[in-house]
Design a protein around this motif. Structure first.
Motif, PDB file in Angstrom:
ATOM      1  N   TYR A 140      34.248  58.817  37.655  1.00  0.00           N
ATOM      2  CA  TYR A 140      32.802  58.775  37.895  1.00  0.00           C
ATOM      3  C   TYR A 140      32.179  60.154  37.709  1.00  0.00           C
ATOM      4  O   TYR A 140      31.051  60.279  37.193  1.00  0.00           O
ATOM      5  CB  TYR A 140      32.509  58.278  39.312  1.00  0.00           C
ATOM      6  N   ALA A 184      28.601  49.570  27.176  1.00  0.00           N
ATOM      7  CA  ALA A 184      28.307  49.980  28.553  1.00  0.00           C
ATOM      8  C   ALA A 184      27.563  48.884  29.305  1.00  0.00           C
ATOM      9  O   ALA A 184      27.874  48.599  30.469  1.00  0.00           O
ATOM     10  CB  ALA A 184      27.482  51.272  28.546  1.00  0.00           C
ATOM     11  N   THR A 188      29.042  46.735  32.524  1.00  0.00           N
ATOM     12  CA  THR A 188      28.282  46.754  33.779  1.00  0.00           C
ATOM     13  C   THR A 188      27.904  45.347  34.224  1.00  0.00           C
ATOM     14  O   THR A 188      28.099  44.968  35.380  1.00  0.00           O
ATOM     15  CB  THR A 188      27.006  47.596  33.608  1.00  0.00           C
ATOM     16  N   VAL A 192      29.340  43.571  37.621  1.00  0.00           N
ATOM     17  CA  VAL A 192      28.436  43.257  38.722  1.00  0.00           C
ATOM     18  C   VAL A 192      28.411  41.758  38.999  1.00  0.00           C
ATOM     19  O   VAL A 192      28.412  41.324  40.148  1.00  0.00           O
ATOM     20  CB  VAL A 192      27.014  43.769  38.418  1.00  0.00           C
ATOM     21  N   TRP A 315      33.970  50.187  35.390  1.00  0.00           N
ATOM     22  CA  TRP A 315      32.779  50.370  36.218  1.00  0.00           C
ATOM     23  C   TRP A 315      32.118  51.724  35.990  1.00  0.00           C
ATOM     24  O   TRP A 315      31.038  51.986  36.505  1.00  0.00           O
ATOM     25  CB  TRP A 315      33.152  50.220  37.701  1.00  0.00           C
ATOM     26  N   PHE A 318      28.267  52.004  34.850  1.00  0.00           N
ATOM     27  CA  PHE A 318      27.304  51.675  35.906  1.00  0.00           C
ATOM     28  C   PHE A 318      27.216  52.793  36.941  1.00  0.00           C
ATOM     29  O   PHE A 318      26.152  53.359  37.187  1.00  0.00           O
ATOM     30  CB  PHE A 318      27.706  50.337  36.538  1.00  0.00           C
ATOM     31  N   THR A 321      26.040  56.249  35.459  1.00  0.00           N
ATOM     32  CA  THR A 321      24.613  56.305  35.139  1.00  0.00           C
ATOM     33  C   THR A 321      23.776  56.441  36.396  1.00  0.00           C
ATOM     34  O   THR A 321      22.808  57.214  36.450  1.00  0.00           O
ATOM     35  CB  THR A 321      24.192  55.043  34.362  1.00  0.00           C
ATOM     36  N   ALA A 413      22.995  48.428  40.319  1.00  0.00           N
ATOM     37  CA  ALA A 413      23.394  47.940  39.001  1.00  0.00           C
ATOM     38  C   ALA A 413      22.210  47.389  38.227  1.00  0.00           C
ATOM     39  O   ALA A 413      22.102  47.585  37.006  1.00  0.00           O
ATOM     40  CB  ALA A 413      24.461  46.854  39.159  1.00  0.00           C
ATOM     41  N   VAL A 416      20.445  50.317  36.827  1.00  0.00           N
ATOM     42  CA  VAL A 416      21.180  50.910  35.705  1.00  0.00           C
ATOM     43  C   VAL A 416      21.045  50.045  34.452  1.00  0.00           C
ATOM     44  O   VAL A 416      20.816  50.558  33.346  1.00  0.00           O
ATOM     45  CB  VAL A 416      22.660  51.104  36.077  1.00  0.00           C
ATOM     46  N   LEU A 417      21.203  48.737  34.598  1.00  0.00           N
ATOM     47  CA  LEU A 417      21.046  47.844  33.441  1.00  0.00           C
ATOM     48  C   LEU A 417      19.640  47.963  32.857  1.00  0.00           C
ATOM     49  O   LEU A 417      19.462  47.905  31.629  1.00  0.00           O
ATOM     50  CB  LEU A 417      21.327  46.400  33.860  1.00  0.00           C
ATOM     51  N   GLN A 440      22.323  38.318  36.282  1.00  0.00           N
ATOM     52  CA  GLN A 440      23.586  38.587  36.979  1.00  0.00           C
ATOM     53  C   GLN A 440      23.929  37.489  37.980  1.00  0.00           C
ATOM     54  O   GLN A 440      25.062  36.996  38.026  1.00  0.00           O
ATOM     55  CB  GLN A 440      23.482  39.930  37.732  1.00  0.00           C
ATOM     56  N   SER A 460      36.185  41.724  31.980  1.00  0.00           N
ATOM     57  CA  SER A 460      35.403  42.948  32.166  1.00  0.00           C
ATOM     58  C   SER A 460      36.294  44.183  32.132  1.00  0.00           C
ATOM     59  O   SER A 460      35.889  45.250  31.682  1.00  0.00           O
ATOM     60  CB  SER A 460      34.628  42.890  33.477  1.00  0.00           C
TER      61      SER A 460
END
Length: 510
Positions: A140, A184, A188, A192, A315, A318, A321, A413, A416-417, A440, A460
């Protein structure tokens, strides 16, 4: 184009999971097993490389460089910053696995130890520290540091593709950049949606344990619906209100819950366990980081360590970011040490308190929590808390904590999306966030009903292999930019010193 293609690919996977869940899960599992079997070494080396690189940046000459302009100051207080990055990173996972993972390792330990032995208990805690310590936070750290550096210091868009400009130039704005951003977004969204489904199962398990509410898809769909409304309310109020306030509340409840269990549980045992496990973890850090089993062909490393490393990497877009978005104005050294060490230390304390209490009940009080957790992993935490004073109330608080962590992760999330699908807009519109939030939740509901959730979870993680390669590219690109930046800073400092010397010389002559 990025938004349309991403949604199209996501819908294809969801439909496959809905209408052919068995085949979908089998294909995803086969691909994941193949990547782990053939590239397990690559996951270990790349993750350990992220850790080494992060420490190097913190203590190198680049540590003084700010994630922003030289005059920029942090947007959020240190406590709020820690709370937000921790809640987005792995808050709900700690609550769920804090008891369950040490007990799982205790029954089936690594390194050839005998299950149920004292050595198994020691290894169980050490590897729990290992899986939730500095390694995931190193992943991260690298992703979020690179994004924050290019976004705030070089005014690039908040996109993963944008950080590759020093490496591939204008190609980062073309087809190659679009592929990176689509990957990406897919990683994500899948992660999620899977967490929404798994979180609904966890909450349903807690409600069943406390109130006898049956475990069935209808209940889980209702849970997802309620949580969706809550996290969309939080997401649409923005970072400064919804997410920040919830993150601070999460951290406060988590600390109070951990302090209560520490004080009313086996306090001396927990302190001894924390000290000895931390020592064993530091002593064996390099060995565990690069541990494979080529001679025994054991499966434990693949089932646990490599699975975790692939999960953290998947992950990474997500969490990275989001952390980048809330970290403007901090120096590289401050950022690395804050993101890498503080959450890791909290994780160590959490596992010592909750995992230690569970092991103490198993080893010394002869309460069969490990066997019960093996039958239903969601029950481990609640069975442990039930043995403490006012255990039923504490179990209820733990369920509330799971829900609030759940909401915080989901709205982070969604944020971020929104960023990734609107050309890096640091403040995506509420309309975009609502679309992603609804998508989601719909994915999670469809997959829960069809039984394809486990297949999507595995799918994923398959994205981790190409994304590990992307992370390496991010490191190279960051170093190119940092060298240029540091060179300009040194030149600026030299000019300032020269000017100061001239002023002193004139003053001396006067």
């Amino acid at each position: 184009m990025v938004l349309s293609i991403s949604i199209g690919i996501i819908l294809i996977f969801v439909l496959c999971g809905a209408f052919a869940p068995v085949q979908f899960a089998a294909t995803a599992t086969s691909l994941f097993d193949s990547s782990i079997r053939n590239f397990g070494w690559f996951f270990l080396i790349s993750t350990f490389g992220c850790l080494v690189f992060a420490f190097y940046l913190a203590f190198s000459k680049y540590g003084r460089i700010k994630l922003g302009k030289d005059e920029d100051e942090p947007e959020y207080s240190t406590i709020s910053w820690f709370a937000m990055l921790f809640s987005a990173g792995m808050g709900i996972g700690l609550v769920f696995w804090g008891v369950a993972e040490p007990l799982s390792h205790y029954l089936s330990p690594p390194e050839g130890a005998t299950g149920g032995s004292t050595e198994a208990a020691r290894l169980a805690m050490r590897y729990s520290f290992f899986h939730w310590g500095v390694h995931p936070w190193a992943i991260y750290t690298i992703i979020s540091l690179t994004l924050a550096y290019f976004q705030f210091r070089h005014d690039k868009k908040g996109l993963i593709s944008a950080v590759f400009s020093p490496l591939i130039g204008k190609l980062s704005e073309g087809g190659i950049g679009a592929v990176i951003d689509i990957l990406a977004i897919i990683a994500t969204a899948f992660g999620v949606a899977t967490s929404l489904g798994l979180g609904a199962l966890q909450i349903n398990g807690g409600l069943n344990h406390m109130f006898g509410i049956s475990i069935q898809p209808v209940v889980q769909v209702v849970i997802i619906g309620i949580v969706t409304v809550l996290f969309l309310i939080s997401a649409t109020t923005g970072l400064d209100k919804g997410i920040r306030i919830l993150s601070n509340a999460n951290l406060l409840i988590a600390v109070l819950l951990m302090a209560f269990v520490f004080l009313v549980g086996p306090t001396s045992f927990i302190l001894d366990l924390f000290t000895s496990t931390l020592g064993g973890y530091l002593q064996n850090l390099v060995y565990m980081s690069l541990r494979m089993t080529p001679f025994t062909q054991g499966t434990w490393v693949g089932v646990w360590t490599l699975f975790y490393w692939a999960w953290w990497i998947a992950w990474g877009p997500f969490v990275g970011t989001f952390i980048a978005r809330v970290s403007k104005g901090r120096t590289i050294k401050e950022f690395v040490l804050g993101v890498l060490l503080v959450p890791s230390l909290f994780s160590f304390m959490w596992f010592s308190v909750f995992g230690g209490t569970g092991l103490h009940l198993e080893l010394f009080d002869q309460f069969p929590i490990a066997a019960a957790a093996k039958q239903d992993v969601t029950s481990a935490l609640f069975l442990t808390l039930q043995q403490l004073p006012i255990g039923h109330i504490i179990a209820l608080i733990a369920t509330i904590l799971i829900i609030t962590f759940f909401i915080t992760s989901a709205d982070s999330a969604t944020f971020v999306l929104g960023m990734l699908s609107t050309k890096g807009d640091p403040n995506p519109s509420n309309k975009v966030k609502i679309v992603w939030g609804g998508l989601q939740s719909s994915m999670a509901i469809v997959l829960l009903i069809s039984g394809g959730l486990s297949g999507l979870q595995t799918a994923s993680i398959i994205a981790a292999l190409p994304f590990a390669i992307i992370i390496i590219g991010m490191c190279v690109s960051l170093m190119i930019a940092l060298r240029q930046d540091e060179k300009s800073l040194r030149s600026r400092d030299d000019r300032r010193m020269k000017k100061l010397d001239e002023l002193l010389s004139i003053q001396s002559e006067t």
